[in-house]
Design a protein around this motif. Structure first.
Motif, mmCIF file in Angstrom:
data_model
loop_
_atom_site.group_PDB
_atom_site.id
_atom_site.type_symbol
_atom_site.label_atom_id
_atom_site.label_comp_id
_atom_site.label_asym_id
_atom_site.label_seq_id
_atom_site.Cartn_x
_atom_site.Cartn_y
_atom_site.Cartn_z
ATOM 1 N N ASN A 42 0.786 -1.237 0.000
ATOM 2 C CA ASN A 42 0.000 0.000 0.000
ATOM 3 C C ASN A 42 0.817 1.286 0.000
ATOM 4 O OD1 ASN A 42 0.939 -0.249 2.571
ATOM 5 N ND2 ASN A 42 -1.018 0.073 3.584
ATOM 6 N N LEU A 43 2.113 1.222 -0.274
ATOM 7 C CA LEU A 43 2.922 2.433 -0.392
ATOM 8 C C LEU A 43 3.171 2.717 -1.868
ATOM 9 C CD1 LEU A 43 5.561 2.033 2.433
ATOM 10 C CD2 LEU A 43 3.655 3.618 2.347
ATOM 11 N N LEU A 44 2.636 3.832 -2.343
ATOM 12 C CA LEU A 44 2.747 4.181 -3.757
ATOM 13 C C LEU A 44 3.552 5.453 -3.950
ATOM 14 C CD1 LEU A 44 -0.972 3.635 -4.823
ATOM 15 C CD2 LEU A 44 0.897 1.992 -4.923
ATOM 16 N N ASP A 45 4.277 5.535 -5.046
ATOM 17 C CA ASP A 45 4.991 6.735 -5.424
ATOM 18 C C ASP A 45 3.975 7.816 -5.776
ATOM 19 O OD1 ASP A 45 6.161 8.489 -7.753
ATOM 20 O OD2 ASP A 45 7.893 7.671 -6.683
ATOM 21 N N LYS A 46 4.157 9.019 -5.249
ATOM 22 C CA LYS A 46 3.193 10.100 -5.487
ATOM 23 C C LYS A 46 3.023 10.419 -6.963
ATOM 24 C CE LYS A 46 3.224 12.905 -1.318
ATOM 25 N NZ LYS A 46 3.552 14.237 -0.785
ATOM 26 N N THR A 48 4.116 8.559 -9.874
ATOM 27 C CA THR A 48 3.789 7.478 -10.816
ATOM 28 C C THR A 48 2.611 6.620 -10.365
ATOM 29 O OG1 THR A 48 5.294 5.884 -9.778
ATOM 30 C CG2 THR A 48 6.206 7.327 -11.494
ATOM 31 N N ARG A 49 2.284 6.679 -9.085
ATOM 32 C CA ARG A 49 1.226 5.853 -8.490
ATOM 33 C C ARG A 49 1.562 4.358 -8.556
ATOM 34 N NH1 ARG A 49 -1.132 8.109 -4.942
ATOM 35 N NH2 ARG A 49 -2.926 6.760 -5.078
ATOM 36 N N LYS A 50 2.842 4.052 -8.733
ATOM 37 C CA LYS A 50 3.303 2.660 -8.750
ATOM 38 C C LYS A 50 3.848 2.301 -7.369
ATOM 39 C CE LYS A 50 4.333 2.461 -13.618
ATOM 40 N NZ LYS A 50 5.296 2.094 -14.642
ATOM 41 N N PRO A 51 3.794 1.006 -7.013
ATOM 42 C CA PRO A 51 4.320 0.586 -5.711
ATOM 43 C C PRO A 51 5.794 0.933 -5.553
ATOM 44 C CG PRO A 51 3.070 -1.180 -6.740
ATOM 45 C CD PRO A 51 3.230 -0.105 -7.773
ATOM 46 N N ILE A 52 6.163 1.379 -4.363
ATOM 47 C CA ILE A 52 7.549 1.714 -4.061
ATOM 48 C C ILE A 52 8.357 0.437 -3.808
ATOM 49 C CG2 ILE A 52 9.055 2.873 -2.386
ATOM 50 C CD1 ILE A 52 6.762 4.923 -2.060
ATOM 51 N N PRO A 55 4.893 -5.634 -3.856
ATOM 52 C CA PRO A 55 3.711 -5.816 -3.012
ATOM 53 C C PRO A 55 3.669 -7.169 -2.300
ATOM 54 C CG PRO A 55 3.121 -5.960 -5.321
ATOM 55 C CD PRO A 55 4.567 -5.573 -5.263
#
Length: 64
Positions: A42-46, A48-52, A55
């Motif tokens: 549930n942590l996404l790059d602001k 790109t909205r892709k997972p950091i 998962p």
């Protein structure tokens, strides 16, 4: 704690609230030394909205 994780044969670790205290500079050096993958669904790059982080981790084991 890292020694306990190694003894328990932990396969991956999740990012916790305390891990984010200093930003996204993960994995912590001790985790890198142990070679444990860091996961968080549930942590996404602001931007790109892709997972950091990955998962999840899939691990295949043999029955004993």
């Amino acid at each position: 704690m890292m020694d306990a994780m190694k003894t328990l044969n932990i396969d991956a670790i999740n990012v916790g609230e305390r891990d984010l205290k200093y930003g996204l500079r993960l994995p912590h050096p001790a985790r890198r030394r142990m070679g444990l993958p860091v996961v968080s669904a549930n942590l996404l790059d602001k931007k790109t909205r892709k997972p950091i982080f990955a998962p999840y981790v899939i691990k295949t084991t043999s029955a004993r």
